[in-house]
Design a protein around this motif. Structure first.
Motif, PDB file in Angstrom:
ATOM      1  N   TYR A 288      39.906  26.639  35.742  1.00  0.00           N
ATOM      2  CA  TYR A 288      38.504  27.016  35.545  1.00  0.00           C
ATOM      3  C   TYR A 288      37.759  25.713  35.277  1.00  0.00           C
TER       4      TYR A 288
ATOM      5  N   VAL B 101      39.380  23.056  33.173  1.00  0.00           N
ATOM      6  CA  VAL B 101      40.538  23.564  32.405  1.00  0.00           C
ATOM      7  C   VAL B 101      41.628  24.053  33.357  1.00  0.00           C
TER       8      VAL B 101
ATOM      9  N   ALA C 267      44.157  26.346  33.414  1.00  0.00           N
ATOM     10  CA  ALA C 267      44.608  27.475  32.581  1.00  0.00           C
ATOM     11  C   ALA C 267      46.080  27.775  32.818  1.00  0.00           C
TER      12      ALA C 267
ATOM     13  N   PRO D  92      50.389  29.586  22.041  1.00  0.00           N
ATOM     14  CA  PRO D  92      49.197  29.610  21.200  1.00  0.00           C
ATOM     15  C   PRO D  92      47.953  30.089  21.961  1.00  0.00           C
ATOM     16  N   ASN D  93      46.850  30.288  21.268  1.00  0.00           N
ATOM     17  CA  ASN D  93      45.580  30.685  21.896  1.00  0.00           C
ATOM     18  C   ASN D  93      45.252  29.690  22.998  1.00  0.00           C
ATOM     19  N   GLY D  94      44.846  30.222  24.140  1.00  0.00           N
ATOM     20  CA  GLY D  94      44.435  29.351  25.244  1.00  0.00           C
ATOM     21  C   GLY D  94      45.587  28.796  26.062  1.00  0.00           C
ATOM     22  N   ALA D  95      46.822  29.271  25.807  1.00  0.00           N
ATOM     23  CA  ALA D  95      47.988  28.731  26.530  1.00  0.00           C
ATOM     24  C   ALA D  95      47.971  29.110  28.009  1.00  0.00           C
ATOM     25  N   GLY D  96      47.303  30.235  28.333  1.00  0.00           N
ATOM     26  CA  GLY D  96      47.245  30.668  29.736  1.00  0.00           C
ATOM     27  C   GLY D  96      47.942  32.002  29.990  1.00  0.00           C
ATOM     28  N   LYS D  97      48.338  32.687  28.924  1.00  0.00           N
ATOM     29  CA  LYS D  97      49.123  33.924  29.053  1.00  0.00           C
ATOM     30  C   LYS D  97      48.327  35.020  29.768  1.00  0.00           C
ATOM     31  N   THR D  98      47.102  35.272  29.290  1.00  0.00           N
ATOM     32  CA  THR D  98      46.293  36.342  29.895  1.00  0.00           C
ATOM     33  C   THR D  98      45.929  36.000  31.337  1.00  0.00           C
ATOM     34  N   THR D  99      45.632  34.736  31.592  1.00  0.00           N
ATOM     35  CA  THR D  99      45.305  34.319  32.967  1.00  0.00           C
ATOM     36  C   THR D  99      46.487  34.619  33.896  1.00  0.00           C
TER      37      THR D  99
ATOM     38  N   GLN E 232      44.668  43.006  26.834  1.00  0.00           N
ATOM     39  CA  GLN E 232      44.518  42.434  25.482  1.00  0.00           C
ATOM     40  C   GLN E 232      43.426  43.168  24.697  1.00  0.00           C
TER      41      GLN E 232
ATOM     42  N   GLU F 101      49.580  41.477  24.267  1.00  0.00           N
ATOM     43  CA  GLU F 101      49.444  41.652  22.807  1.00  0.00           C
ATOM     44  C   GLU F 101      49.268  43.124  22.417  1.00  0.00           C
TER      45      GLU F 101
ATOM     46  N   HIS G 220      51.781  37.213  19.719  1.00  0.00           N
ATOM     47  CA  HIS G 220      51.728  36.108  18.760  1.00  0.00           C
ATOM     48  C   HIS G 220      52.698  36.366  17.616  1.00  0.00           C
TER      49      HIS G 220
HETATM   50  N1  LIG Z   1      36.959  33.315  33.044  1.00  0.00           N
HETATM   51  C1  LIG Z   1      37.183  32.121  32.505  1.00  0.00           C
HETATM   52  N2  LIG Z   1      36.305  31.103  32.651  1.00  0.00           N
HETATM   53  C2  LIG Z   1      36.519  29.895  32.122  1.00  0.00           C
HETATM   54  N3  LIG Z   1      37.627  29.561  31.405  1.00  0.00           N
HETATM   55  C3  LIG Z   1      38.545  30.523  31.222  1.00  0.00           C
HETATM   56  C4  LIG Z   1      38.387  31.855  31.744  1.00  0.00           C
HETATM   57  N4  LIG Z   1      39.470  32.589  31.393  1.00  0.00           N
HETATM   58  C5  LIG Z   1      40.277  31.773  30.675  1.00  0.00           C
HETATM   59  N5  LIG Z   1      39.720  30.533  30.576  1.00  0.00           N
HETATM   60  C6  LIG Z   1      40.326  29.375  29.887  1.00  0.00           C
HETATM   61  O1  LIG Z   1      41.658  29.258  30.329  1.00  0.00           O
HETATM   62  C7  LIG Z   1      42.533  28.911  29.257  1.00  0.00           C
HETATM   63  C8  LIG Z   1      43.629  29.971  29.125  1.00  0.00           C
HETATM   64  O2  LIG Z   1      43.039  31.182  28.655  1.00  0.00           O
HETATM   65  P1  LIG Z   1      43.886  32.519  28.454  1.00  0.00           P
HETATM   66  O3  LIG Z   1      42.936  33.596  28.081  1.00  0.00           O
HETATM   67  O4  LIG Z   1      44.735  32.730  29.641  1.00  0.00           O
HETATM   68  O5  LIG Z   1      44.815  32.132  27.205  1.00  0.00           O
HETATM   69  P2  LIG Z   1      45.800  33.039  26.334  1.00  0.00           P
HETATM   70  O6  LIG Z   1      47.113  32.342  26.310  1.00  0.00           O
HETATM   71  O7  LIG Z   1      45.764  34.436  26.824  1.00  0.00           O
HETATM   72  O8  LIG Z   1      45.135  32.931  24.885  1.00  0.00           O
HETATM   73  P3  LIG Z   1      45.047  34.017  23.678  1.00  0.00           P
HETATM   74  O9  LIG Z   1      46.344  33.919  22.946  1.00  0.00           O
HETATM   75  O10 LIG Z   1      43.912  33.501  22.856  1.00  0.00           O
HETATM   76  O11 LIG Z   1      44.776  35.348  24.271  1.00  0.00           O
HETATM   77  C9  LIG Z   1      41.643  28.777  28.033  1.00  0.00           C
HETATM   78  O12 LIG Z   1      41.308  27.408  27.871  1.00  0.00           O
HETATM   79  C10 LIG Z   1      40.424  29.596  28.389  1.00  0.00           C
HETATM   80  O13 LIG Z   1      39.270  29.141  27.722  1.00  0.00           O
END
Ligand SMILES: Nc1ncnc2c1ncn2[C@@H]1O[C@H](COP(=O)(O)OP(=O)(O)OP(=O)(O)O)[C@@H](O)[C@H]1O
Ligand SMILES: [Mg+2]
Length: 279
Positions: A11, A14, A16, A35-42, A81, A158, A190
């Protein structure tokens, strides 16, 4: 089987998800920790075909994942999530509505709804509108909703966040039963004890990369089964890991401050690797 092959997604600036490869064999319960922002949801959203990857391939049961692969969507259940319930509809109506979206026959929807209400222990509240459910009930209903079409593959992002220990234990039993019935599961969490309790294998993710994937026991043995936790110069808690209890005791006997010797947990593994990556 779920196959993720060299997948990346950015993105803006970033990254992701960064060149991730992962195989989840049938009937495996895979945990995805980071951790938060690791990329799991993506990663999960790409597996669902909700967003496109920049690079790489994702194959589920031999079929390429894509936005319009509807036959694949029928095989997959997802617990996202964030709460995805219709808050003005009742518990039962939410399940029926979900079944209709999958174009299931009304008779089958009724059968599945009864089974799931029973399995999730939600019969008592079946007519309650969702906005009046407790957090634990909402999470259980989200799982029921994901299972309405009896999918073989389930992605949970989660699933037990923000709920009390009793409701979490109930959810753990539901997930264990699903896996015993042969479902393939990918779950982000988590709660490291949750992964340790439920998962056959755990993938550790940080900064878009999966940097380890193994059984919880192998991950623990890799750093050492015994942990000496000690307070150095009364300033900072330190951890040191040992393969045998004798080695741990030998080290501890030379510490001048307070210490404990305990079993290594997945949490130690996670933070040990995360620290190494930062250094
Ligand atoms: N639609 C988007 N636009 C811009 N950046 C995004 C978008 N979706 C995710 N990101 C960025 O991609 C990175 C991974 O985000 P993601 O939501 O996949 O993390 P996560 O591991 O699921 O975190 P969490 O534990 O907080 O749910 C983060 O830096 C996030 O800010
Ligand atoms: Mg997330």
């Amino acid at each position: 089987m779920v196959e993720i092959k060299s997948v990346s997604k950015s993105y803006d600036d970033v990254k992701a998800v960064d060149n991730v490869s992962l195989i989840i064999p049938d009937a495996t319960f895979m945990g995805l920790l980071g951790p938060n922002g690791a990329g799991k949801t993506t990663l999960i959203r790409m597996l669902l075909g909700l967003i496109d990857s920049d690079e790489g391939r994702m194959v589920i049961d031999g079929e390429d994942v894509s936005r319009d692969n509807h036959s694949l969507k029928k095989k997959i259940g997802v617990v996202p999530q964030h709460i995805n319930l219709d808050k003005e509809l009742s518990v039962k109506e939410n399940l029926i509505f979900s079944g209709l979206l999958y174009k299931m026959e009304r008779q089958l929807i009724n059968k599945r709804t009864s089974e799931l209400l029973e399995a999730m222990n939600l019969i008592r509240v079946k007519d309650r509108v969702c906005k009046h459910l407790s957090g634990g009930m909402k999470r259980k209903l989200m799982i029921a909703k994901a299972l309405i079409h009896d999918p073989n593959i389930i992605f949970l992002d989660e699933p037990s966040v923000g709920i009390d220990l009793k409701a979490r234990r109930e959810i753990w039993d539901i997930l264990k039963r699903m896996n015993s019935a042969g479902k393939t599961i990918l779950m982000t969490t988590h709660y490291i004890e949750e992964a340790e309790y439920l998962c056959d294998k755990v993938s550790l993710m940080n900064d878009g990369k999966i940097f380890y994937c193994d059984t919880p026991m192998n991950l623990i043995e890799m750093i050492g089964r015994f942990t000496v936790e000690y307070f150095e110069n009364s300033l900072e808690t330190k951890f040191k890991y040992f393969k045998t209890l004798e080695l741990a005791k030998d080290f501890a006997s030379k510490i001048n401050d307070k210490y404990t010797i305990r079993d290594t947990t997945l949490e130690d593994v996670f933070y040990s690797f995360a620290n190494r990556m930062v250094k």
